[in-house]
Motif scaffolding. Structure first.
Motif, short mmCIF file in Angstrom:
data_model
loop_
_atom_site.label_atom_id
_atom_site.label_comp_id
_atom_site.label_asym_id
_atom_site.label_seq_id
_atom_site.Cartn_x
_atom_site.Cartn_y
_atom_site.Cartn_z
N SER A 39 0.89 -1.11 -0.10
CA SER A 39 -0.10 0.01 -0.17
C SER A 39 0.91 1.33 -0.22
N ASN A 40 2.15 1.06 0.41
CA ASN A 40 3.17 2.44 0.00
C ASN A 40 3.25 2.66 -1.19
N ASN B 123 0.47 3.95 12.83
CA ASN B 123 1.91 3.20 13.10
C ASN B 123 2.84 4.46 13.28
N ASP C 154 -5.62 5.69 5.83
CA ASP C 154 -4.77 4.35 5.68
C ASP C 154 -5.04 3.38 6.86
N TYR D 134 -3.85 -1.63 9.47
CA TYR D 134 -4.09 -2.78 10.43
C TYR D 134 -5.85 -2.88 10.61
N THR E 222 -3.60 -3.27 3.19
CA THR E 222 -2.60 -3.89 2.64
C THR E 222 -2.84 -5.59 2.91
N SER F 275 0.13 -6.96 3.63
CA SER F 275 1.35 -7.18 4.24
C SER F 275 1.41 -7.47 5.82
N LYS F 276 0.09 -7.14 6.43
CA LYS F 276 -0.25 -7.24 7.81
C LYS F 276 -0.78 -8.45 8.19
N ARG G 83 4.76 -7.87 -1.39
CA ARG G 83 4.25 -6.60 -1.67
C ARG G 83 2.97 -6.34 -2.67
C1 LIG Z 1 2.73 -1.40 7.26
C2 LIG Z 1 1.95 -0.13 6.99
C3 LIG Z 1 1.51 0.00 5.56
C4 LIG Z 1 1.74 -1.10 4.50
O1 LIG Z 1 2.85 -1.05 3.78
P1 LIG Z 1 2.79 -2.23 2.56
O2 LIG Z 1 3.57 -1.20 1.64
O3 LIG Z 1 1.45 -2.53 2.09
O4 LIG Z 1 3.67 -3.48 2.92
C5 LIG Z 1 0.69 1.27 5.27
N1 LIG Z 1 0.78 2.09 6.03
C6 LIG Z 1 1.04 1.84 7.52
C7 LIG Z 1 0.69 2.73 8.64
C8 LIG Z 1 1.65 0.54 7.98
O5 LIG Z 1 2.22 0.69 9.35
#
Ligand SMILES: *Cc1c(COP(=O)(O)O)cnc(C)c1O
Length: 368
Positions: free
Chosen positions: A96-97, A168, A195, A198, A225, A227-228, A236
């Motif tokens: 998501s970055n 975060n 965003d 989580y 995302t 990722s979590k 990714r």
């Molecule tokens: C981990 C995180 C992301 C997601 O990162 P990815 O690029 O999807 O791995 C996005 N925003 C926040 C606040 C995060 O902590």
């Protein structure tokens, strides 16, 4: 060399401080010769990925001589069904970055302002500066977003507001009333990026679901995302959900093949593995309690968290504590770069990892 290539970079890029990732396990093993290392530094899923996602990724390897489906048709269809949105409202990202960066690239120009909170996710100022736009950081309240102050900070030049819920590295969150009051105050020409990395972990009853507000607020973009909770950080994949016009714009600027073949396949399978999501959630809830109790037993002040990590105050400079933990084979995240030099952030791991972290922390603090 007669040129200064830093000076030649775009204005914003010259002022940009690169993202500081968590220390990789192999790096610590290399540096200190420690083999038994645990990493609780990057909010990764301690249970790993879903087996169904892993199988899908493995099968997809047979296809990697081909370009991926750039439109991500199949994953988008699965997401649209699961989330109750249109496929035309989706943009897929390399994490998501990537989506956050696409938003900045598409909507921020030099002179524009992007508003975000003090102690918010480090990527917001980074993508803002990369476009030579102006980061506007709004003072937080007890480490949490002060949404009223953020609404006040919006000017004629504001194009984007970044909100992290939960945030975060603080783990703080805002409720549905606060979000609705905020959205009602933001002019439609200002994009609000919500965003929700989580989202799936949060159990609070008044925690707002951004997707339910998309119909009412065409300027809202929800970012999530794999990722979590889905445990696919290494592959990714992330996505944004927005008004079809906004999604169209973001899809114009992304790279044509920004999500790779195993990632597309794994993400789609992960969505269906409801058991793995539930297990990950309950493991995390137990882990948060274990960490909160352990930190309290060590008399350390912590920021109440609803995510999969907790930030705590070491009672002094956190850097020596961080380094001493490394020597115990435990990697956590120092937050000096966030302006929180006394805090460390620890990800909720398995019960065993949490126990090892708490024992190491007790030892390290006792040694001071
Ligand atoms: C981990 C995180 C992301 C997601 O990162 P990815 O690029 O999807 O791995 C996005 N925003 C926040 C606040 C995060 O902590």
């Amino acid at each position: 060399m007669t040129c200064d290539y830093i000076q030649l970079a775009n204005d914003g890029v010259q002022r940009l401080r690169p993202y500081q990732p968590g220390k990789p396990i192999e790096e610590l093993q290399r540096e200190l010769g420690i083999h038994d290392v645990i990493k609780l530094a990057s909010n990764e899923n301690p249970l790993g990925p879903s087996h169904r996602a892993l199988d899908a990724a493995r099968h997809a390897l047979d296809q990697i001589h081909l370009y991926p489906d750039g439109a991500g048709y199949s994953l988008k269809a699965a997401l649209a069904e699961r989330l109750g949105v249109g496929a035309d409202q989706l943009v897929l990202g390399n994490g998501s970055n990537d989506v956050l960066e696409l938003i900045a690239r598409a909507y921020l120009q030099p002179g524009d302002e992007a508003v975000y909170s003090e102690y918010a996710f480090a990527i917001y100022p980074l993508v803002t500066l990369a476009c030579s736009a102006r980061p506007v950081e709004v003072e937080s309240h007890l480490f949490a977003h002060d949404l009223a102050a953020m609404a006040e900070a919006i000017t004629e030049r504001t194009r984007v507001v970044f909100l992290a819920n939960p945030n975060n590295p603080t783990g703080t969150w805002f409720n549905d009333h606060a979000l609705d009051a905020f959205l009602a105050r933001v002019p439609e020409r200002v994009l609000v990026v919500l965003d929700e990395a989580y989202f799936e972990y949060v159990e609070e009853s008044h925690y707002p679901d951004g997707l339910r507000r998309l119909a009412r607020y065409p300027n809202l973009i929800v970012a999530r995302t794999f990722s979590k909770i889905h445990g696919l950080a290494g592959l990714r994949v992330g996505y944004g959900v927005a008004h079809p016009q906004v999604a169209d714009v973001l899809n114009r600027v992304r790279q044509p093949f920004n999500v790779n073949i195993p990632a597309l396949a794994a993400a789609e399978a992960a969505l269906d593995d409801v058991d793995h999501i539930e297990n990950s959630k309950s493991e995390n809830t137990a882990g948060l309690v274990q960490l909160a109790e352990g930190l309290a037993a060590l008399n350390l002040e912590q920021i109440p968290s609803v995510a999969n990590f907790v930030a705590f105050d070491c009672g002094g400079d956190a850097q020596p504590v961080y380094e001493a933990l490394l020597r115990e084979g435990v990697i956590v995240r120092p937050l000096g770069g966030y302006g929180m030099p006394r805090h460390l952030r620890v990800t909720a791991g398995t019960a065993r990892d949490n126990e090892r972290f708490l024992a190491a922390l007790g030892k390290v603090l006792g040694d001071r």
